[in-house]
Design a protein around this motif. Sequence first.
Motif, PDB file in Angstrom:
ATOM      1  N   THR A  28       0.836  -1.176   0.000  1.00  0.00           N
ATOM      2  CA  THR A  28       0.000   0.000   0.000  1.00  0.00           C
ATOM      3  C   THR A  28       0.881   1.239   0.000  1.00  0.00           C
ATOM      4  O   THR A  28       2.041   1.195   0.414  1.00  0.00           O
ATOM      5  N   ILE A  29       0.312   2.350  -0.479  1.00  0.00           N
ATOM      6  CA  ILE A  29       1.064   3.593  -0.580  1.00  0.00           C
ATOM      7  C   ILE A  29       0.154   4.748  -0.208  1.00  0.00           C
ATOM      8  O   ILE A  29      -1.026   4.770  -0.568  1.00  0.00           O
ATOM      9  N   SER A  30       0.677   5.716   0.514  1.00  0.00           N
ATOM     10  CA  SER A  30      -0.093   6.887   0.914  1.00  0.00           C
ATOM     11  C   SER A  30      -0.364   7.781  -0.284  1.00  0.00           C
ATOM     12  O   SER A  30       0.270   7.654  -1.331  1.00  0.00           O
ATOM     13  N   TRP A  31      -1.276   8.741  -0.105  1.00  0.00           N
ATOM     14  CA  TRP A  31      -1.644   9.591  -1.236  1.00  0.00           C
ATOM     15  C   TRP A  31      -0.492  10.484  -1.684  1.00  0.00           C
ATOM     16  O   TRP A  31      -0.392  10.862  -2.836  1.00  0.00           O
ATOM     17  N   THR A  32       0.416  10.794  -0.765  1.00  0.00           N
ATOM     18  CA  THR A  32       1.591  11.593  -1.142  1.00  0.00           C
ATOM     19  C   THR A  32       2.681  10.731  -1.766  1.00  0.00           C
ATOM     20  O   THR A  32       3.609  11.256  -2.377  1.00  0.00           O
ATOM     21  N   GLY A  33       2.574   9.426  -1.547  1.00  0.00           N
ATOM     22  CA  GLY A  33       3.625   8.535  -2.013  1.00  0.00           C
ATOM     23  C   GLY A  33       4.798   8.417  -1.051  1.00  0.00           C
ATOM     24  O   GLY A  33       5.758   7.700  -1.319  1.00  0.00           O
ATOM     25  N   SER A  34       4.712   9.110   0.067  1.00  0.00           N
ATOM     26  CA  SER A  34       5.853   9.139   0.987  1.00  0.00           C
ATOM     27  C   SER A  34       5.909   7.921   1.902  1.00  0.00           C
ATOM     28  O   SER A  34       6.960   7.647   2.489  1.00  0.00           O
ATOM     29  N   ARG A  35       4.787   7.242   2.053  1.00  0.00           N
ATOM     30  CA  ARG A  35       4.750   6.066   2.921  1.00  0.00           C
ATOM     31  C   ARG A  35       4.335   4.840   2.121  1.00  0.00           C
ATOM     32  O   ARG A  35       3.354   4.875   1.400  1.00  0.00           O
ATOM     33  N   THR A  36       5.085   3.784   2.301  1.00  0.00           N
ATOM     34  CA  THR A  36       4.755   2.512   1.662  1.00  0.00           C
ATOM     35  C   THR A  36       4.892   1.382   2.678  1.00  0.00           C
ATOM     36  O   THR A  36       5.722   1.458   3.594  1.00  0.00           O
ATOM     37  N   TYR A  37       4.073   0.383   2.509  1.00  0.00           N
ATOM     38  CA  TYR A  37       4.124  -0.787   3.374  1.00  0.00           C
ATOM     39  C   TYR A  37       3.984  -2.032   2.504  1.00  0.00           C
ATOM     40  O   TYR A  37       3.272  -2.005   1.496  1.00  0.00           O
ATOM     41  N   TYR A  38       4.643  -3.091   2.924  1.00  0.00           N
ATOM     42  CA  TYR A  38       4.639  -4.322   2.146  1.00  0.00           C
ATOM     43  C   TYR A  38       4.333  -5.530   3.022  1.00  0.00           C
ATOM     44  O   TYR A  38       4.683  -5.569   4.204  1.00  0.00           O
ATOM     45  N   GLY A  39       3.706  -6.515   2.398  1.00  0.00           N
ATOM     46  CA  GLY A  39       3.542  -7.780   3.084  1.00  0.00           C
ATOM     47  C   GLY A  39       4.890  -8.469   3.241  1.00  0.00           C
ATOM     48  O   GLY A  39       5.787  -8.281   2.415  1.00  0.00           O
ATOM     49  N   ASP A  40       5.022  -9.263   4.271  1.00  0.00           N
ATOM     50  CA  ASP A  40       6.309  -9.904   4.559  1.00  0.00           C
ATOM     51  C   ASP A  40       6.789 -10.771   3.399  1.00  0.00           C
ATOM     52  O   ASP A  40       7.994 -10.862   3.137  1.00  0.00           O
ATOM     53  N   SER A  41       5.869 -11.403   2.704  1.00  0.00           N
ATOM     54  CA  SER A  41       6.256 -12.338   1.655  1.00  0.00           C
ATOM     55  C   SER A  41       6.785 -11.649   0.395  1.00  0.00           C
ATOM     56  O   SER A  41       7.384 -12.317  -0.459  1.00  0.00           O
ATOM     57  N   VAL A  42       6.594 -10.338   0.283  1.00  0.00           N
ATOM     58  CA  VAL A  42       7.041  -9.639  -0.935  1.00  0.00           C
ATOM     59  C   VAL A  42       8.088  -8.568  -0.654  1.00  0.00           C
ATOM     60  O   VAL A  42       8.609  -7.962  -1.595  1.00  0.00           O
ATOM     61  N   LYS A  43       8.396  -8.319   0.596  1.00  0.00           N
ATOM     62  CA  LYS A  43       9.382  -7.293   0.940  1.00  0.00           C
ATOM     63  C   LYS A  43      10.711  -7.561   0.253  1.00  0.00           C
ATOM     64  O   LYS A  43      11.200  -8.694   0.237  1.00  0.00           O
ATOM     65  N   GLY A  44      11.265  -6.506  -0.307  1.00  0.00           N
ATOM     66  CA  GLY A  44      12.551  -6.623  -0.979  1.00  0.00           C
ATOM     67  C   GLY A  44      12.446  -7.070  -2.428  1.00  0.00           C
ATOM     68  O   GLY A  44      13.431  -7.012  -3.167  1.00  0.00           O
ATOM     69  N   ARG A  45      11.266  -7.524  -2.845  1.00  0.00           N
ATOM     70  CA  ARG A  45      11.083  -7.982  -4.232  1.00  0.00           C
ATOM     71  C   ARG A  45      10.091  -7.113  -5.006  1.00  0.00           C
ATOM     72  O   ARG A  45      10.220  -6.972  -6.223  1.00  0.00           O
ATOM     73  N   PHE A  46       9.092  -6.576  -4.309  1.00  0.00           N
ATOM     74  CA  PHE A  46       8.062  -5.775  -4.951  1.00  0.00           C
ATOM     75  C   PHE A  46       8.232  -4.310  -4.551  1.00  0.00           C
ATOM     76  O   PHE A  46       8.643  -4.005  -3.425  1.00  0.00           O
ATOM     77  N   THR A  47       7.863  -3.434  -5.475  1.00  0.00           N
ATOM     78  CA  THR A  47       7.910  -1.996  -5.205  1.00  0.00           C
ATOM     79  C   THR A  47       6.622  -1.356  -5.688  1.00  0.00           C
ATOM     80  O   THR A  47       6.234  -1.529  -6.856  1.00  0.00           O
ATOM     81  N   ILE A  48       5.969  -0.610  -4.803  1.00  0.00           N
ATOM     82  CA  ILE A  48       4.739   0.091  -5.170  1.00  0.00           C
ATOM     83  C   ILE A  48       5.071   1.561  -5.397  1.00  0.00           C
ATOM     84  O   ILE A  48       5.923   2.138  -4.712  1.00  0.00           O
TER      85      ILE A  48
END
Length: 124
Positions: free
Chosen positions: A50-70
């Motif tokens: 997920t990503i905030s409306w400003t784009g400044s905050r992003t969060y990832y599920g544990d299974s995709v961290k380091g591989r996916f970028t939003i």
Amino acid sequence: QVQLVESGGGLVQAGGSLRLSCAASGRTFSTSAMGWFRQAPGKEREFVATISWTGSRTYYGDSVKGRFTISRGNAKNTVYLQMKSLKPEDTAVYYCVANSLGVVTTTPHTYDYWGQGTQVTVSS
């Protein structure tokens, strides 16, 4: 009519990459949090990113961290998911979501808009 339309899914070999796109229309999403969930056959819906409306905050599920970028487009009504080092367990239908209140969460029911989904299949 509010629509979230995903694109970019397909078949890829393990270790490969895909980029999903989501275009939102029907209202302004410039202040909405946006993100991605996925669901594999026989499994529960899983938070991906997920990503905030400003784009400044992003969060990832544990299974995709380091591989996916939003990321979000400049117009804020588009969101992208760059997926690298794909694994067979990433195979699922990927859904684009939006939270009109701008709340950044990992919980599915907090997102009030959902796309129809795009299939991602990773072969071994």
